[in-house]
Design a protein around this motif. Sequence first.
Motif, PDB file in Angstrom:
ATOM      1  N   ILE A 119       5.460  -7.227  92.313  1.00 43.87           N
ATOM      2  CA  ILE A 119       4.773  -6.865  90.929  1.00 43.87           C
ATOM      3  C   ILE A 119       5.625  -7.230  89.837  1.00 43.87           C
ATOM      4  CG2 ILE A 119       4.120  -4.721  89.719  1.00 43.87           C
ATOM      5  CD1 ILE A 119       3.358  -3.212  92.186  1.00 43.87           C
ATOM      6  N   VAL A 120       5.046  -7.837  88.641  1.00 41.04           N
ATOM      7  CA  VAL A 120       5.736  -8.038  87.396  1.00 41.04           C
ATOM      8  C   VAL A 120       5.544  -6.907  86.393  1.00 41.04           C
ATOM      9  CG1 VAL A 120       5.890  -9.712  85.646  1.00 41.04           C
ATOM     10  CG2 VAL A 120       5.173 -10.657  87.877  1.00 41.04           C
ATOM     11  N   HIS A 121       6.685  -6.522  85.917  1.00 39.82           N
ATOM     12  CA  HIS A 121       6.801  -5.340  85.031  1.00 39.82           C
ATOM     13  C   HIS A 121       6.862  -5.976  83.648  1.00 39.82           C
ATOM     14  CE1 HIS A 121       7.659  -3.483  88.978  1.00 39.82           C
ATOM     15  NE2 HIS A 121       7.497  -2.288  88.191  1.00 39.82           N
ATOM     16  N   LEU A 122       6.133  -5.281  82.748  1.00 36.21           N
ATOM     17  CA  LEU A 122       6.069  -5.755  81.300  1.00 36.21           C
ATOM     18  C   LEU A 122       6.287  -4.821  80.274  1.00 36.21           C
ATOM     19  CD1 LEU A 122       2.515  -7.633  81.619  1.00 36.21           C
ATOM     20  CD2 LEU A 122       4.806  -8.685  82.182  1.00 36.21           C
ATOM     21  N   ALA A 123       6.722  -5.237  79.099  1.00 31.68           N
ATOM     22  CA  ALA A 123       7.085  -4.037  78.231  1.00 31.68           C
ATOM     23  C   ALA A 123       6.076  -3.741  77.563  1.00 31.68           C
ATOM     24  CB  ALA A 123       7.963  -4.786  77.178  1.00 31.68           C
ATOM     25  N   GLY A 124       4.704  -4.355  77.658  1.00 32.71           N
ATOM     26  CA  GLY A 124       3.533  -3.580  76.905  1.00 32.71           C
ATOM     27  C   GLY A 124       2.159  -4.409  77.211  1.00 32.71           C
ATOM     28  N   ALA A 125       0.956  -3.624  76.971  1.00 32.19           N
ATOM     29  CA  ALA A 125      -0.039  -4.370  77.381  1.00 32.19           C
ATOM     30  C   ALA A 125      -0.459  -5.629  76.596  1.00 32.19           C
ATOM     31  CB  ALA A 125      -1.255  -3.479  77.223  1.00 32.19           C
ATOM     32  N   GLU A 126       0.502  -5.638  75.417  1.00 34.43           N
ATOM     33  CA  GLU A 126       0.049  -7.117  74.644  1.00 34.43           C
ATOM     34  C   GLU A 126       0.699  -8.298  75.571  1.00 34.43           C
ATOM     35  OE1 GLU A 126       4.313  -5.210  73.347  1.00 34.43           O
ATOM     36  OE2 GLU A 126       2.151  -4.459  73.971  1.00 34.43           O
ATOM     37  N   HIS A 127       1.574  -8.220  76.199  1.00 39.16           N
ATOM     38  CA  HIS A 127       1.942  -9.351  77.293  1.00 39.16           C
ATOM     39  C   HIS A 127       0.892  -9.697  78.406  1.00 39.16           C
ATOM     40  CE1 HIS A 127       5.626  -9.033  75.230  1.00 39.16           C
ATOM     41  NE2 HIS A 127       5.857  -7.758  75.243  1.00 39.16           N
ATOM     42  N   LEU A 128       0.035  -9.078  78.558  1.00 37.62           N
ATOM     43  CA  LEU A 128      -0.944  -9.461  79.528  1.00 37.62           C
ATOM     44  C   LEU A 128      -1.548 -10.961  79.639  1.00 37.62           C
ATOM     45  CD1 LEU A 128      -3.589  -6.503  79.946  1.00 37.62           C
ATOM     46  CD2 LEU A 128      -2.232  -7.442  81.611  1.00 37.62           C
ATOM     47  N   GLU A 129      -1.950 -11.305  78.594  1.00 37.43           N
ATOM     48  CA  GLU A 129      -2.181 -12.648  78.496  1.00 37.43           C
ATOM     49  C   GLU A 129      -1.410 -13.540  78.768  1.00 37.43           C
ATOM     50  OE1 GLU A 129      -3.002 -10.338  76.484  1.00 37.43           O
ATOM     51  OE2 GLU A 129      -5.384 -10.341  76.251  1.00 37.43           O
ATOM     52  N   ALA A 130      -0.304 -13.598  78.764  1.00 30.45           N
ATOM     53  CA  ALA A 130       0.902 -14.541  79.188  1.00 30.45           C
ATOM     54  C   ALA A 130       0.966 -14.557  80.549  1.00 30.45           C
ATOM     55  CB  ALA A 130       2.181 -14.028  78.518  1.00 30.45           C
ATOM     56  N   TRP A 131       0.417 -13.689  81.163  1.00 35.04           N
ATOM     57  CA  TRP A 131       0.620 -13.696  82.820  1.00 35.04           C
ATOM     58  C   TRP A 131      -0.812 -13.893  83.558  1.00 35.04           C
ATOM     59  CZ3 TRP A 131       5.520 -13.981  84.999  1.00 35.04           C
ATOM     60  CH2 TRP A 131       6.654 -13.631  84.153  1.00 35.04           C
ATOM     61  N   VAL A 152      -1.743 -12.361  90.155  1.00 36.74           N
ATOM     62  CA  VAL A 152      -0.566 -11.571  89.946  1.00 36.74           C
ATOM     63  C   VAL A 152      -0.629 -10.200  89.634  1.00 36.74           C
ATOM     64  CG1 VAL A 152      -0.719 -12.094  87.451  1.00 36.74           C
ATOM     65  CG2 VAL A 152       1.471 -11.765  88.428  1.00 36.74           C
ATOM     66  N   ALA A 153       0.178  -9.354  90.073  1.00 32.06           N
ATOM     67  CA  ALA A 153       0.193  -7.959  90.030  1.00 32.06           C
ATOM     68  C   ALA A 153       1.069  -7.582  88.863  1.00 32.06           C
ATOM     69  CB  ALA A 153       0.731  -7.364  91.299  1.00 32.06           C
ATOM     70  N   LEU A 154       0.541  -6.690  87.527  1.00 36.74           N
ATOM     71  CA  LEU A 154       1.115  -6.498  86.566  1.00 36.74           C
ATOM     72  C   LEU A 154       1.337  -5.063  86.232  1.00 36.74           C
ATOM     73  CD1 LEU A 154      -0.558  -9.290  84.485  1.00 36.74           C
ATOM     74  CD2 LEU A 154       1.640  -9.641  85.435  1.00 36.74           C
ATOM     75  N   ARG A 155       2.223  -4.749  85.725  1.00 32.61           N
ATOM     76  CA  ARG A 155       2.083  -3.098  85.237  1.00 32.61           C
ATOM     77  C   ARG A 155       3.213  -2.815  84.148  1.00 32.61           C
ATOM     78  NH1 ARG A 155       4.959   2.099  86.618  1.00 32.61           N
ATOM     79  NH2 ARG A 155       6.719   1.932  88.059  1.00 32.61           N
ATOM     80  N   VAL A 156       3.249  -1.827  83.281  1.00 27.01           N
ATOM     81  CA  VAL A 156       4.199  -1.278  82.329  1.00 27.01           C
ATOM     82  C   VAL A 156       4.598   0.034  82.870  1.00 27.01           C
ATOM     83  CG1 VAL A 156       4.365  -0.670  79.960  1.00 27.01           C
ATOM     84  CG2 VAL A 156       2.888  -2.654  80.585  1.00 27.01           C
ATOM     85  N   PRO A 157       6.070   0.022  83.193  1.00 26.60           N
ATOM     86  CA  PRO A 157       6.492   1.158  83.742  1.00 26.60           C
ATOM     87  C   PRO A 157       6.597   2.255  82.824  1.00 26.60           C
ATOM     88  CG  PRO A 157       7.932  -0.431  83.469  1.00 26.60           C
ATOM     89  CD  PRO A 157       6.696  -1.095  83.084  1.00 26.60           C
ATOM     90  N   GLY A 158       6.736   3.556  83.213  1.00 26.63           N
ATOM     91  CA  GLY A 158       6.883   4.573  82.333  1.00 26.63           C
ATOM     92  C   GLY A 158       7.992   5.408  82.157  1.00 26.63           C
ATOM     93  N   HIS A 159       9.243   4.629  82.091  1.00 22.70           N
ATOM     94  CA  HIS A 159      10.534   4.963  82.078  1.00 22.70           C
ATOM     95  C   HIS A 159      11.100   4.422  80.914  1.00 22.70           C
ATOM     96  CE1 HIS A 159      14.370   6.240  83.072  1.00 22.70           C
ATOM     97  NE2 HIS A 159      13.908   6.972  84.049  1.00 22.70           N
TER      98      HIS A 159
END
Length: 325
Positions: free
Chosen positions: A56-68, A109-116
């Motif tokens: 899983i690829v972790h991102l800083a925010g949903a605004e990065h979705l289109e990059a992946w 690709v599996a994507l998420r924004v972690p809540g920590h």
Amino acid sequence: MLNPDQLDRAVELLRGGGVIALPTETVYGLAANAEDELAVRRVFAIKGRPATHPLIVHLAGAEHLEAWAREVPAEARRLAEAFWPGPLTLVLRRTTRATDAVTGGQDTVALRVPGHPVALEVLRRLGGGLAAPSANRFGKVSPTTAEHVRQDLGSDVDLVLDGGPSTVGVESTIVDLSTGAPAILRPGGLATEDVERVLGREVPVRTSSTVRVSGSLASHYAPRAGVVLAEPAEAAERVRELRARGLNVGVLGPAHLVLPPEVARFDVPQDAGDAARVLYARLREADAQGHDVLVACLPQAQGLGLAVRDRLARAAAPRDPTPSH
């Protein structure tokens, strides 16, 4: 929050090809720069994880979705808006930024924004994605504290960031939106009912799929002890049967169970959210006592109880006799 020097050191290591462990709200992750193929392959090597088993690829925010992701359906955006940061992973069609090393050679690709806050701050400072499976040996019990990581991986990891115990305690819910209608490929820290509420439709749970995702193998999340599943009303009888065979038995279940006083019990609350939060810690405690077998009481298959049942079923599944690392 960790001090800035620790965060700077973490980002420095990641940019230099290092592998660190960091807290998320679900479990602790073993993280590498997702665009550094050598670092990603080191994650696989540390875990003993098959190269075809995607990360899983972790991102800083949903605004990065289109990059992946080259296609982001409207339903994916609705879920991201509702649940990110949080224990939700979206499977989408990948862009070239997501390499075969991360995706296991798939077109998704599996994507998420972690809540920590620690994970988010590392991601923000890094300015990219982190490939981060759970920070343990492949197939074993996932870590929910920094100490669990140190016990499992020792010096194999370059740095362990301590952000306290994970507050969710089981991995993220994985929703596949790569082929049209949504489907849940792994129950997790976000209840199926919540996904369905936001999408306004029924979302099937398909734990067998042509799309490979993390945590989908039959045997996974397994302690050293064998695991026997039981409904709470059947637990005492299963304990008697196993003890009659001369086995050292422990019980994973609610405190109200009536058991022989000499049987070790590991309290897993009836509330599904509380049960998810402590499940892996209880499995580790049971292992530390050296039991031959654990009788695990199954919660109801609703809310986070579905994720707890999934983890226990995989812990109880027949295991590959070959070493995983």
